[in-house]
Design a protein around this motif. Structure first.
Motif, PDB file in Angstrom:
ATOM      1  N   UNK A   2     -18.159 -10.285  11.268  1.00  0.00           N
ATOM      2  CA  UNK A   2     -17.652 -11.503  10.642  1.00  0.00           C
ATOM      3  C   UNK A   2     -16.377 -11.980  11.317  1.00  0.00           C
ATOM      4  N   UNK A   3     -16.070 -13.247  11.090  1.00  0.00           N
ATOM      5  CA  UNK A   3     -14.778 -13.798  11.479  1.00  0.00           C
ATOM      6  C   UNK A   3     -13.844 -13.623  10.286  1.00  0.00           C
ATOM      7  N   UNK A   4     -12.748 -12.889  10.486  1.00  0.00           N
ATOM      8  CA  UNK A   4     -11.869 -12.590   9.366  1.00  0.00           C
ATOM      9  C   UNK A   4     -10.413 -12.849   9.738  1.00  0.00           C
ATOM     10  N   UNK A   5      -9.626 -13.170   8.720  1.00  0.00           N
ATOM     11  CA  UNK A   5      -8.175 -13.264   8.862  1.00  0.00           C
ATOM     12  C   UNK A   5      -7.546 -12.224   7.951  1.00  0.00           C
ATOM     13  N   UNK A   6      -6.377 -11.733   8.356  1.00  0.00           N
ATOM     14  CA  UNK A   6      -5.624 -10.818   7.505  1.00  0.00           C
ATOM     15  C   UNK A   6      -4.201 -11.327   7.393  1.00  0.00           C
ATOM     16  N   UNK A   7      -3.761 -11.554   6.143  1.00  0.00           N
ATOM     17  CA  UNK A   7      -2.436 -12.091   5.871  1.00  0.00           C
ATOM     18  C   UNK A   7      -1.556 -10.991   5.301  1.00  0.00           C
ATOM     19  N   UNK A   8      -0.497 -10.634   6.008  1.00  0.00           N
ATOM     20  CA  UNK A   8       0.424  -9.605   5.526  1.00  0.00           C
ATOM     21  C   UNK A   8       0.241  -8.287   6.247  1.00  0.00           C
ATOM     22  N   UNK A   9       1.129  -7.991   7.176  1.00  0.00           N
ATOM     23  CA  UNK A   9       1.003  -6.794   8.005  1.00  0.00           C
ATOM     24  C   UNK A   9       2.102  -5.790   7.676  1.00  0.00           C
ATOM     25  N   UNK A  10       2.175  -5.418   6.407  1.00  0.00           N
ATOM     26  CA  UNK A  10       3.110  -4.391   5.984  1.00  0.00           C
ATOM     27  C   UNK A  10       2.545  -3.004   6.244  1.00  0.00           C
ATOM     28  N   UNK A  11       3.079  -2.014   5.529  1.00  0.00           N
ATOM     29  CA  UNK A  11       2.646  -0.637   5.764  1.00  0.00           C
ATOM     30  C   UNK A  11       1.168  -0.442   5.408  1.00  0.00           C
ATOM     31  N   UNK A  12       0.626  -1.295   4.539  1.00  0.00           N
ATOM     32  CA  UNK A  12      -0.786  -1.215   4.193  1.00  0.00           C
ATOM     33  C   UNK A  12      -1.624  -2.156   5.061  1.00  0.00           C
ATOM     34  N   UNK A  13      -1.207  -3.407   5.146  1.00  0.00           N
ATOM     35  CA  UNK A  13      -1.991  -4.411   5.838  1.00  0.00           C
ATOM     36  C   UNK A  13      -2.164  -4.149   7.318  1.00  0.00           C
ATOM     37  N   UNK A  64      -5.765 -10.529   2.190  1.00  0.00           N
ATOM     38  CA  UNK A  64      -4.318 -10.620   2.013  1.00  0.00           C
ATOM     39  C   UNK A  64      -3.804  -9.341   1.386  1.00  0.00           C
ATOM     40  N   UNK A  65      -2.606  -8.953   1.798  1.00  0.00           N
ATOM     41  CA  UNK A  65      -1.921  -7.826   1.167  1.00  0.00           C
ATOM     42  C   UNK A  65      -0.427  -8.106   1.283  1.00  0.00           C
ATOM     43  N   UNK A  66       0.127  -8.729   0.235  1.00  0.00           N
ATOM     44  CA  UNK A  66       1.533  -9.133   0.244  1.00  0.00           C
ATOM     45  C   UNK A  66       2.262  -8.459  -0.919  1.00  0.00           C
ATOM     46  N   UNK A  67       3.455  -8.955  -1.277  1.00  0.00           N
ATOM     47  CA  UNK A  67       4.312  -8.199  -2.167  1.00  0.00           C
ATOM     48  C   UNK A  67       4.056  -8.330  -3.651  1.00  0.00           C
ATOM     49  N   UNK A  68       3.911  -9.572  -4.149  1.00  0.00           N
ATOM     50  CA  UNK A  68       3.832  -9.780  -5.594  1.00  0.00           C
ATOM     51  C   UNK A  68       3.185 -11.126  -5.886  1.00  0.00           C
ATOM     52  N   UNK A  69       3.168 -11.516  -7.153  1.00  0.00           N
ATOM     53  CA  UNK A  69       2.531 -12.777  -7.550  1.00  0.00           C
ATOM     54  C   UNK A  69       3.109 -13.971  -6.799  1.00  0.00           C
ATOM     55  N   UNK A  70       4.430 -14.039  -6.712  1.00  0.00           N
ATOM     56  CA  UNK A  70       5.070 -15.187  -6.058  1.00  0.00           C
ATOM     57  C   UNK A  70       4.713 -15.248  -4.578  1.00  0.00           C
ATOM     58  N   UNK A  71       4.740 -14.087  -3.906  1.00  0.00           N
ATOM     59  CA  UNK A  71       4.356 -14.053  -2.492  1.00  0.00           C
ATOM     60  C   UNK A  71       2.908 -14.495  -2.327  1.00  0.00           C
ATOM     61  N   UNK A 129      -4.514   3.986   3.933  1.00  0.00           N
ATOM     62  CA  UNK A 129      -4.704   2.819   4.787  1.00  0.00           C
ATOM     63  C   UNK A 129      -4.822   3.228   6.249  1.00  0.00           C
ATOM     64  N   UNK A 130      -3.948   4.136   6.684  1.00  0.00           N
ATOM     65  CA  UNK A 130      -3.969   4.590   8.072  1.00  0.00           C
ATOM     66  C   UNK A 130      -5.306   5.248   8.408  1.00  0.00           C
ATOM     67  N   UNK A 131      -5.829   6.030   7.472  1.00  0.00           N
ATOM     68  CA  UNK A 131      -7.049   6.800   7.728  1.00  0.00           C
ATOM     69  C   UNK A 131      -8.322   6.076   7.312  1.00  0.00           C
ATOM     70  N   UNK A 132      -8.192   4.878   6.755  1.00  0.00           N
ATOM     71  CA  UNK A 132      -9.367   4.110   6.376  1.00  0.00           C
ATOM     72  C   UNK A 132     -10.136   4.680   5.214  1.00  0.00           C
ATOM     73  N   UNK A 133      -9.407   5.278   4.244  1.00  0.00           N
ATOM     74  CA  UNK A 133     -10.073   5.933   3.114  1.00  0.00           C
ATOM     75  C   UNK A 133      -9.511   5.445   1.777  1.00  0.00           C
ATOM     76  N   UNK A 134      -9.218   4.177   1.680  1.00  0.00           N
ATOM     77  CA  UNK A 134      -8.680   3.614   0.449  1.00  0.00           C
ATOM     78  C   UNK A 134      -9.749   3.531  -0.634  1.00  0.00           C
ATOM     79  N   UNK A 135      -9.300   3.537  -1.881  1.00  0.00           N
ATOM     80  CA  UNK A 135     -10.157   3.215  -3.018  1.00  0.00           C
ATOM     81  C   UNK A 135      -9.849   1.778  -3.422  1.00  0.00           C
TER      82      UNK A 135
END
Length: 288
Positions: A2-13, A64-71, A129-135
């Motif tokens: 698929x063509x995908x975008x990812x918004x938010x490149x923090x420690x998880x994203x 997306x993986x950002x901080x909170x509701x406002x973000x 997230x690093x190991x690709x084993x999230x729930x």
């Protein structure tokens, strides 16, 4: 693929987006600090966009993986928000730990665009997230979820639809409520054992094999005993999550006395200078 975008490149994203690219998806990334997105592209390939809207244009999925509701509102509904770039049929998957209210709001806004929205908060922390084993806990329409699940599994070991929009966020709240009580109980147990003069490493090894065993005991008991709190999920983040839980409880009438108490214990840890300590640092306020 698929063509995908990812918004938010923090420690998880950051690693979640990497797993999407490694699985063969065509990935565009956006981060509020553009240099972080450029770094990601230099390491993984793909493309960096300068606004969420640009990132979302022409995509099959937007994560997306950002901080909170406002973000989250800013990155979706703001002047350059992703929702302004969604094409009909795009599925927006939000991994932010946020309120059920904002999930329902954004689901309705996505439908107005002819798109779809899945609230999909995660558990497993940075290591997951690093190991690709999230729930991944999801809320949304079943047909939309069915299309999104195979892509989400690029970085997950478990993914499930729990109900309509908001159900994913409500499930994450339960996850955090359970963790708060477990970590406090583990802290008190280790504190008690040390005061009693026991070899707590040996004690934890034994009781972890019985009914008291848990992920927290296996992964945080030893480091708690050693006074090490420099890893994992930060106290500031946990307090943000518990505030969401307590606000939702005020709406639905749930009684959360232990959760409210542990939230205040985390406030004590913050006052001790532990804002970025791991959540197992509840032990520190007992051992001082």
């Amino acid at each position: 693929m698929a063509k995908v975008a990812f918004l938010g490149l923090g420690v998880m994203g950051y690693p979640m987006a990497r797993h999407l690219k490694a699985k063969g998806h065509e990935v565009t990334v956006y981060n509020r600090t553009a240099a972080k997105a450029d770094q990601w592209v230099s390491e993984n390939g793909g493309r960096a966009a300068r606004t969420p809207r640009e990132a979302a244009e022409g995509q099959d999925f937007v994560f997306a993986c950002v901080g909170n509701d406002d973000d989250l509102r800013q990155v979706t509904l703001g002047p350059d928000g992703a929702f302004h770039g969604l094409k009909p049929g795009t599925i927006f998957v939000d991994h932010t730990t946020a309120s059920a209210e904002v999930a329902r709001e954004l689901s309705a806004a996505a439908k107005d665009k002819g798109a779809a929205f899945i609230d999909a908060p995660v558990s497993g922390g940075q290591a997951g997230a690093e190991n690709g084993v999230l729930t991944v806990m999801c809320g949304g329409d079943a047909d939309v979820y069915g299309k999104a699940e195979p892509v989400i599994m690029s970085f997950a070991r478990a993914c499930r639809l729990l109900g309509p929009s908001g159900a994913g966020q409500l499930t994450k709240m339960i996850n955090q409520i359970c963790i708060a009580g477990l970590v406090q109980a583990l802290s008190e147990g280790v504190h008690f054992g040390k005061k009693a003069g026991l070899d707590m490493e040996a004690v934890l090894d034994v009781i972890s094999k019985g009914a008291a065993g848990s992920w927290q005991m296996e992964n945080r008991g030893k480091t708690m005993n050693e006074g090490k709190f420099e890893f994992g999920f930060a106290v500031d983040w946990m307090r943000k999550d518990l505030a969401i839980c307590l606000a939702e409880a005020r709406k639905n009438g749930a009684s959360l006395p232990v959760t409210a108490l542990v939230d205040q214990f985390y406030a004590d840890v913050q006052k001790m200078g532990g804002r970025r300590w791991d959540t197992s640092s509840l032990f520190a306020r007992l051992d001082r």
